[in-house]
Scaffold this motif. Sequence first.
Motif, short mmCIF file in Angstrom:
data_model
loop_
_atom_site.label_atom_id
_atom_site.label_comp_id
_atom_site.label_asym_id
_atom_site.label_seq_id
_atom_site.Cartn_x
_atom_site.Cartn_y
_atom_site.Cartn_z
N GLY A 135 -11.10 -0.06 7.47
CA GLY A 135 -9.74 -0.52 7.21
C GLY A 135 -9.17 -1.37 8.32
N THR B 289 0.85 -1.18 0.00
CA THR B 289 0.00 0.00 0.00
C THR B 289 0.89 1.24 0.00
OG1 THR B 289 -0.07 0.17 2.42
CG2 THR B 289 -1.70 -1.26 1.37
N GLU C 54 -3.74 1.19 7.49
CA GLU C 54 -4.78 2.16 7.20
C GLU C 54 -5.10 3.06 8.39
OE1 GLU C 54 -7.38 -0.18 3.85
OE2 GLU C 54 -7.03 -1.18 5.76
#
Length: 367
Positions: free
Chosen positions: A190, A149, A196
Motif C-alpha cells: 500500500g 477509501t 493504508e
Amino acid sequence: MKIELHKIKVREVIKDYKDDAEEGVIGYNGKLDIRPKYQREFVYKDKQRDAVIDTVKNGFPLNVMYWVVRDDGGYEVLDGQQRTISLAQFVNGDFSLDFNGRLATFHNLTPEEQSQILEYELMIYFCEGTDKERLDWFRIINIAGEKLTDQELRNAVYTGTWLTDAKLKFSKTNCVAYLLANDDGSLLNGSPIRQEYLESALSWINNGEIEDYMSRHQHDANADELWNYFQDVIDWVRKTFTNYRREMAGVQWGPLYNEFKEAKLDAEKLESEIKELMQDEDVTKKSGIYPYVLTRQQKYLSIRAFTDKMKREAYERQNGKCPVCKKQWDISEMEADHITPWVEGGKTNAGNCQMLCREDNRRKSDI
C-alpha cells in the motif's frame, strides 16, 4: 444527522485561496480545508479540469459538493475537492483554456466573462452530526468520481489534533512510518498517501476496531502511542524473521505481534522452516507461511487443491465407493482428501488423493 444545502458563489469559496504542498489547500476566507495537509492529492487531467470551467462558464449545473462542519467552526471538503481546486487555480491564473473561441487565462477575460465565473453559485451541503451519523452518510455518498477509501472517510469524521499528528507520521510521502517499514525491505503493502499505512497501524493496535480507537484519541495532543506501537511491531518483525523476503510485505504483522511478542521464539529455527515451506509447491500463498509457523493454522497457506483430473482418477480407482463408509456415491457427492495429510508430508497429487463422501470428509476434518 443535520444536512443543509447552501448556495455559495465561487468568489466566496476561493477567497484567500492558498495551495501549499505541505500545509494543504485552503479557501473560503481561510475557514475551508479544501485539501487538508498530508491527505491524498487527487490530480485532474487537463480535460477534466477544463470541463469544470466550461460547465461554470455556461451556467450549467455542477455536481453538488459536501463539506464537513468541524467542531472549531471551520469546514473540510469531503466531496468536490478537485472541482474546487480547478476553479481556484483558473481564477489564480495557473492555467489557460479555450474561452469563447480564444486561449485565455482568467486575467485575460473581460469583466463580464470574469463575473460569469465568480458569480456562479455552487451547491454545497453542510454536514453535521455524531461521528457515526457522519461516517454512515459519507459512505452512502461516496459513490462517484475519485472515491475515498474507508480510512479517508474516517479521517473526515475524526478530525483534530491527534489526526493531524497521525497523518504527519503515517500519511505523507516518505513519512517516518514508510521509511521505517521499508528499511531493509518493505513490510507493508500500500501507500501512505492512500492512508493504508495509517489504517494498518490503527487496525493492529486495536484489534481491527479502528473507529473505536480514533474516537477515543480524537482530541489527544499527538499520536505518539500509535507511533511507538508501530515501531515496536516493526522491530519485533525484523528480529523474529531475520531473512527478508518480498512475501513479508503481504503479512498482517500487528495481530502476530500482539499474540507472540512475549513468546520465546527461535529465529534460526523459524527461518529453517520458512525456507523449506517456500520450496513446497503445495503452499500456494507464500506470505501465509509467516503466520503459519507461529500459529500452526493451515488456513494461512492455501494448500493446493486437487485438480478435477486427480479427483476423477481417484474416483475411478475406488469404483465410486467411499473408503470409509463403503457406500456407492456419485462423484458430485464426494470430496477430495489427502490420504497422507499435508502436515505429515503428504503431497497434492493423484496418488495421495482419495474421494470421501461429504459426511465422512467433514467428520475427518473435525478430528
